[in-house]
Design a protein around this motif. Structure first.
Motif, PDB file in Angstrom:
ATOM      1  N   ALA A  91       3.709  -7.749  -5.539  1.00  0.00           N
ATOM      2  CA  ALA A  91       2.377  -7.324  -5.990  1.00  0.00           C
ATOM      3  C   ALA A  91       2.118  -7.776  -7.422  1.00  0.00           C
ATOM      4  CB  ALA A  91       2.252  -5.802  -5.882  1.00  0.00           C
ATOM      5  N   GLU A  99       1.543 -11.520  -7.423  1.00  0.00           N
ATOM      6  CA  GLU A  99       0.204 -11.821  -6.914  1.00  0.00           C
ATOM      7  C   GLU A  99      -0.850 -11.540  -7.983  1.00  0.00           C
ATOM      8  OE1 GLU A  99      -0.774 -13.292  -4.312  1.00  0.00           O
ATOM      9  OE2 GLU A  99       0.661 -13.019  -2.674  1.00  0.00           O
ATOM     10  N   TRP A 100      -0.711 -10.430  -8.684  1.00  0.00           N
ATOM     11  CA  TRP A 100      -1.684 -10.080  -9.715  1.00  0.00           C
ATOM     12  C   TRP A 100      -1.654 -11.077 -10.862  1.00  0.00           C
ATOM     13  CZ3 TRP A 100      -1.282  -8.591 -14.915  1.00  0.00           C
ATOM     14  CH2 TRP A 100      -2.476  -8.107 -15.491  1.00  0.00           C
ATOM     15  N   TRP A 150      -3.056 -14.472  -9.792  1.00  0.00           N
ATOM     16  CA  TRP A 150      -4.521 -14.493  -9.746  1.00  0.00           C
ATOM     17  C   TRP A 150      -5.108 -14.560 -11.144  1.00  0.00           C
ATOM     18  CZ3 TRP A 150      -7.659 -15.066  -5.613  1.00  0.00           C
ATOM     19  CH2 TRP A 150      -9.032 -14.880  -5.819  1.00  0.00           C
ATOM     20  N   ARG A 151      -4.551 -13.770 -12.058  1.00  0.00           N
ATOM     21  CA  ARG A 151      -5.062 -13.744 -13.426  1.00  0.00           C
ATOM     22  C   ARG A 151      -4.859 -15.094 -14.138  1.00  0.00           C
ATOM     23  NH1 ARG A 151      -8.696 -10.364 -14.986  1.00  0.00           N
ATOM     24  NH2 ARG A 151      -8.033 -10.870 -17.109  1.00  0.00           N
ATOM     25  N   THR A 190      -4.102 -11.533 -19.367  1.00  0.00           N
ATOM     26  CA  THR A 190      -5.221 -10.645 -19.696  1.00  0.00           C
ATOM     27  C   THR A 190      -6.136 -11.177 -20.795  1.00  0.00           C
ATOM     28  OG1 THR A 190      -3.838  -9.408 -21.271  1.00  0.00           O
ATOM     29  CG2 THR A 190      -3.918  -8.606 -18.991  1.00  0.00           C
TER      30      THR A 190
END
Length: 378
Positions: free
Chosen positions: A21, A24-25, A28-29, A181
């Motif tokens: 997870a 994946e996060w 994507w970012r 981020t």
């Protein structure tokens, strides 16, 4: 026994799924797992976005951009034409699809895909002497096949790239979170970077398809340019004669152009003078420079002409004499590319295909950027 298996599966899921997870996060970012079609669309909306992912994704990404851009002029080939900018062809809509195909079989296959996705009027192919040797063509066919499927295996590969990105940061959670981020930008034009390779290398493909020169290449350009002969002999294996097998791919390209209704221009872009002089004169290398001599010969030009292909050998012109026109002995810089097309526009057959290009405006672009080696258009 079944109970123990269930426990092991549960423990594995408890450990693996959170890691997956997170991958994946982060993926994507960073833009690593974002569909290439979505990146292509975003670049159409934001001309300050630069993308670079895994090598196998270059061609499928550019194919998505071609669908978006619908260029009138399409450039195809290896890294040798990567610095050509869309501004050179204004007011015509142009897209640089170089760094998508090296062996000629891949060049023609990509042109086939691209002219199905769009209807360019002119396709400009980077056609170099070394492409006509079977040994190098076969090696590149195996090593440089692109991933047009973009399926589950592709997704797994991209997650691996994310893990590799994390490892190369020393698994520094602060650095990884910052990259995921906070918008990352490169230092030349402050373009936003998307994709693991863009973020790591601080360069990538602009929205016109041209590639920025990576910081390490900028830093080492002077030293690399001093090794003209050594560079070409170590990079491009030679051969005594042009391969008929490879010439067959040119015939296939000719048939495709007639079927799809586009003109083909083939260009051998400039080499630094020291590299070209070596290929011209070194007697010890003579058995290996047959490709070089034969591609530049009158019979080859006539053969291409009969196929309806305009071939321009720009490999050794006054452009070759100025190191500012290159960032290594085989790769023209933006300056070198602009000078090359300015010279070509002075040739009647080439100029006839682009009657609306303002040569004086391009000459002014060159004058405004005196002394600039890498980035004429900001």
């Amino acid at each position: 026994m079944a109970r123990y298996v269930a426990i092991i599966v549960a423990l594995f899921a408890a450990l693996f799924l959170p890691v997956l997870a997170i991958l994946e996060w982060v993926g994507w970012r960073l833009g690593a797992t974002v569909p290439l079609s979505a990146i292509a669309t975003e670049q159409s909306q934001d001309d300050k976005l630069v993308w670079l992912g895994a090598f196998k994704d270059y061609a499928p990404y550019k194919l998505e951009r071609i669908k978006q851009v619908q260029p009138e002029v399409l450039l195809v080939g290896s890294s040798r034409c990567g610095q050509a900018r869309a501004q050179i062809f204004r007011p015509y809509v142009a897209y640089n699809a170089c760094l998508t195909a090296w062996p000629l079989i891949h060049v023609v296959d990509f042109v086939d895909r691209a002219t199905t996705a769009a209807k360019p009027r002119v396709v400009i192919v980077a056609l170099d002497y070394f492409l006509f040797g079977d040994f190098l063509a076969e090696a590149w066919r195996k090593e440089r096949t692109m991933d047009f499927v973009q399926g589950l295996d592709s997704h797994r590969r991209k997650l691996h790239d994310v893990a590799d990105f994390a490892i190369r940061t020393g698994v520094d959670s602060t650095a990884i979170m910052s990259a995921a981020t906070t918008p990352q930008v490169e230092s030349v034009d402050q373009n936003r970077l998307i994709g693991t390779e863009a973020i790591r290398g601080k360069f990538g493909f602009r929205n016109d398809g041209s590639v920025m020169v990576a910081p390490p290449y900028r830093a080492s350009a002077a030293e690399t340019l001093s090794r003209g002969a050594q560079y070409v002999t170590s990079s491009f294996p030679g051969a005594p004669h042009l391969s008929e097998r490879q010439l067959g791919e040119i015939e296939r390209l000719s048939r495709l152009s007639r079927e799809r209704g586009f003109s083909v221009i083939a260009i051998q872009y400039p080499f630094l003078e020291s590299a070209a002089a070596f290929l011209d004169t070194d007697e010890a290398y003579w058995p290996y420079s047959g490709l070089w001599r034969e591609l530049r010969s009158k019979p080859t030009a006539e053969r291409f002409s009969k196929l309806g292909i305009q071939f321009y050998d720009m490999s050794r012109t006054p452009i070759s004499q100025d190191k500012q026109n290159f960032f290594d002995p085989a790769h023209p810089s933006e300056r070198g590319m602009l000078k090359t097309f300015l010279a070509l526009l002075g040739r009647p057959e080439f100029g006839t295909l682009f009657p609306r290009i303002d040569r004086d405006a391009l000459a002014s672009d060159l004058d405004r950027a005196k002394g600039e080696q890498f980035d004429l258009y900001h």
